[in-house]
Design a protein around this motif. Structure first.
Motif, mmCIF file in Angstrom:
data_model
loop_
_atom_site.group_PDB
_atom_site.id
_atom_site.type_symbol
_atom_site.label_atom_id
_atom_site.label_comp_id
_atom_site.label_asym_id
_atom_site.label_seq_id
_atom_site.Cartn_x
_atom_site.Cartn_y
_atom_site.Cartn_z
ATOM 1 N N GLY A 251 0.813 -1.212 0.000
ATOM 2 C CA GLY A 251 0.000 0.000 0.000
ATOM 3 C C GLY A 251 0.844 1.258 0.000
ATOM 4 O O GLY A 251 0.458 2.273 -0.587
ATOM 5 N N MET A 252 2.000 1.205 0.651
ATOM 6 C CA MET A 252 2.921 2.358 0.611
ATOM 7 C C MET A 252 3.539 2.490 -0.778
ATOM 8 O O MET A 252 3.723 3.596 -1.273
ATOM 9 C CB MET A 252 4.034 2.205 1.658
ATOM 10 C CG MET A 252 3.561 2.425 3.061
ATOM 11 S SD MET A 252 4.884 2.640 4.294
ATOM 12 C CE MET A 252 6.076 1.398 3.892
ATOM 13 N N LEU A 253 3.864 1.369 -1.397
ATOM 14 C CA LEU A 253 4.581 1.377 -2.665
ATOM 15 C C LEU A 253 3.686 1.533 -3.887
ATOM 16 O O LEU A 253 4.147 2.008 -4.935
ATOM 17 C CB LEU A 253 5.401 0.086 -2.804
ATOM 18 C CG LEU A 253 6.446 -0.164 -1.714
ATOM 19 C CD1 LEU A 253 7.082 -1.532 -1.904
ATOM 20 C CD2 LEU A 253 7.498 0.935 -1.704
ATOM 21 N N VAL A 254 2.431 1.115 -3.780
ATOM 22 C CA VAL A 254 1.496 1.151 -4.910
ATOM 23 C C VAL A 254 0.256 1.946 -4.465
ATOM 24 O O VAL A 254 -0.777 1.362 -4.114
ATOM 25 C CB VAL A 254 1.108 -0.274 -5.361
ATOM 26 C CG1 VAL A 254 0.272 -0.233 -6.624
ATOM 27 C CG2 VAL A 254 2.342 -1.154 -5.544
ATOM 28 N N PRO A 255 0.359 3.270 -4.467
ATOM 29 C CA PRO A 255 -0.719 4.102 -3.914
ATOM 30 C C PRO A 255 -2.089 3.877 -4.537
ATOM 31 O O PRO A 255 -3.101 3.984 -3.840
ATOM 32 C CB PRO A 255 -0.242 5.529 -4.176
ATOM 33 C CG PRO A 255 1.233 5.427 -4.359
ATOM 34 C CD PRO A 255 1.491 4.066 -4.918
ATOM 35 N N GLU A 256 -2.152 3.536 -5.806
ATOM 36 C CA GLU A 256 -3.465 3.331 -6.438
ATOM 37 C C GLU A 256 -4.180 2.082 -5.910
ATOM 38 O O GLU A 256 -5.384 1.924 -6.117
ATOM 39 C CB GLU A 256 -3.358 3.313 -7.966
ATOM 40 C CG GLU A 256 -2.475 2.228 -8.526
ATOM 41 C CD GLU A 256 -0.990 2.592 -8.619
ATOM 42 O OE1 GLU A 256 -0.251 1.805 -9.243
ATOM 43 O OE2 GLU A 256 -0.555 3.617 -8.061
ATOM 44 N N ARG A 257 -3.482 1.213 -5.215
ATOM 45 C CA ARG A 257 -4.067 0.003 -4.609
ATOM 46 C C ARG A 257 -4.179 0.128 -3.087
ATOM 47 O O ARG A 257 -4.599 -0.801 -2.409
ATOM 48 C CB ARG A 257 -3.225 -1.240 -4.941
ATOM 49 C CG ARG A 257 -3.116 -1.520 -6.411
ATOM 50 C CD ARG A 257 -4.414 -2.128 -6.899
ATOM 51 N NE ARG A 257 -4.287 -2.476 -8.290
ATOM 52 C CZ ARG A 257 -5.174 -2.157 -9.208
ATOM 53 N NH1 ARG A 257 -6.247 -1.488 -8.887
ATOM 54 N NH2 ARG A 257 -4.995 -2.497 -10.453
ATOM 55 N N ARG A 258 -3.777 1.254 -2.560
ATOM 56 C CA ARG A 258 -3.640 1.465 -1.116
ATOM 57 C C ARG A 258 -4.934 1.204 -0.347
ATOM 58 O O ARG A 258 -4.928 0.475 0.641
ATOM 59 C CB ARG A 258 -3.162 2.896 -0.882
ATOM 60 C CG ARG A 258 -2.951 3.258 0.549
ATOM 61 C CD ARG A 258 -2.334 4.626 0.655
ATOM 62 N NE ARG A 258 -0.950 4.533 0.201
ATOM 63 C CZ ARG A 258 -0.244 5.563 -0.254
ATOM 64 N NH1 ARG A 258 -0.793 6.756 -0.332
ATOM 65 N NH2 ARG A 258 1.002 5.404 -0.629
ATOM 66 N N ILE A 259 -6.025 1.787 -0.774
ATOM 67 C CA ILE A 259 -7.268 1.664 -0.007
ATOM 68 C C ILE A 259 -7.673 0.195 0.117
ATOM 69 O O ILE A 259 -7.970 -0.279 1.219
ATOM 70 C CB ILE A 259 -8.394 2.507 -0.627
ATOM 71 C CG1 ILE A 259 -8.062 3.994 -0.496
ATOM 72 C CG2 ILE A 259 -9.733 2.190 0.037
ATOM 73 C CD1 ILE A 259 -9.002 4.918 -1.264
ATOM 74 N N GLY A 260 -7.685 -0.534 -0.963
ATOM 75 C CA GLY A 260 -8.074 -1.940 -0.920
ATOM 76 C C GLY A 260 -7.141 -2.781 -0.071
ATOM 77 O O GLY A 260 -7.598 -3.606 0.730
ATOM 78 N N LEU A 261 -5.848 -2.573 -0.232
ATOM 79 C CA LEU A 261 -4.874 -3.352 0.540
ATOM 80 C C LEU A 261 -4.992 -3.056 2.025
ATOM 81 O O LEU A 261 -5.047 -3.975 2.855
ATOM 82 C CB LEU A 261 -3.450 -3.053 0.051
ATOM 83 C CG LEU A 261 -3.082 -3.616 -1.315
ATOM 84 C CD1 LEU A 261 -1.828 -2.941 -1.862
ATOM 85 C CD2 LEU A 261 -2.878 -5.122 -1.221
ATOM 86 N N TRP A 262 -5.017 -1.767 2.365
ATOM 87 C CA TRP A 262 -5.067 -1.401 3.775
ATOM 88 C C TRP A 262 -6.413 -1.753 4.394
ATOM 89 O O TRP A 262 -6.474 -2.191 5.541
ATOM 90 C CB TRP A 262 -4.736 0.072 3.953
ATOM 91 C CG TRP A 262 -3.283 0.390 3.729
ATOM 92 C CD1 TRP A 262 -2.271 -0.485 3.480
ATOM 93 C CD2 TRP A 262 -2.690 1.685 3.730
ATOM 94 N NE1 TRP A 262 -1.076 0.187 3.329
ATOM 95 C CE2 TRP A 262 -1.312 1.523 3.482
ATOM 96 C CE3 TRP A 262 -3.197 2.964 3.910
ATOM 97 C CZ2 TRP A 262 -0.430 2.604 3.416
ATOM 98 C CZ3 TRP A 262 -2.315 4.045 3.846
ATOM 99 C CH2 TRP A 262 -0.946 3.859 3.608
#
Length: 145
Positions: free
Chosen positions: A73-84
């Motif tokens: 989530g830190m490295l791929v901001p566009e996926r952050r919400i789903g991952l976190w």
């Protein structure tokens, strides 16, 4: 908000996500590599039942995946919400389960402060991080911290 405030917030986000990423990944690896030592060293674990290496390794895989989700989530901001959000859902359920055990008398309230750093704190950090990412996304701000 000033640039200094933005930097402080960005530093706090990186610190919280970094803590969850490193702590959860390291704990998961420890559980996978040496479940007996993990069982004997972590305060309170021996009070929850007999040693079960299979169960500890199952949870170790989950912990590792959760830690990786925070790092990604830190490295791929566009996926952050789903991952976190996904990682935080599990962490929150786990923390609530600990509170439930106290509420129904399975454990004494003294376990809550003991478990706080490893159980409740990662869930709280996940909630804060996920809400921050959602708010940032809705405000149209760039997804990077």
């Amino acid at each position: 908000m000033t640039i200094d405030n933005n930097r402080a917030i960005a530093a706090a986000v990186v610190a919280m996500a970094g803590f969850n990423g490193v702590f959860l990944s390291a704990n998961g690896l420890f559980m996978l590599i040496d479940p007996l030592t993990w069982y004997e060293l972590v305060p309170g674990v021996t009070d929850t039942g007999f040693f079960n290496q299979h169960f500890i390794r199952d949870i170790g895989m989950i912990q590792l995946f959760l830690g990786v989700a925070f790092v990604l989530g830190m490295l791929v901001p566009e996926r952050r919400i789903g991952l976190w959000a996904a990682a935080t859902a599990w962490l929150s359920a786990h923390a609530l389960f600990h509170f439930w055990e106290v509420a129904v008398g399975i454990c004494s309230p003294s376990v809550l402060p003991r478990d706080f750093p490893a159980v409740t704190l990662p869930a709280i950090l996940g909630i804060v991080l996920t809400l921050w990412a959602i708010r940032r996304s809705r405000s149209g701000q760039p997804v990077a911290a």
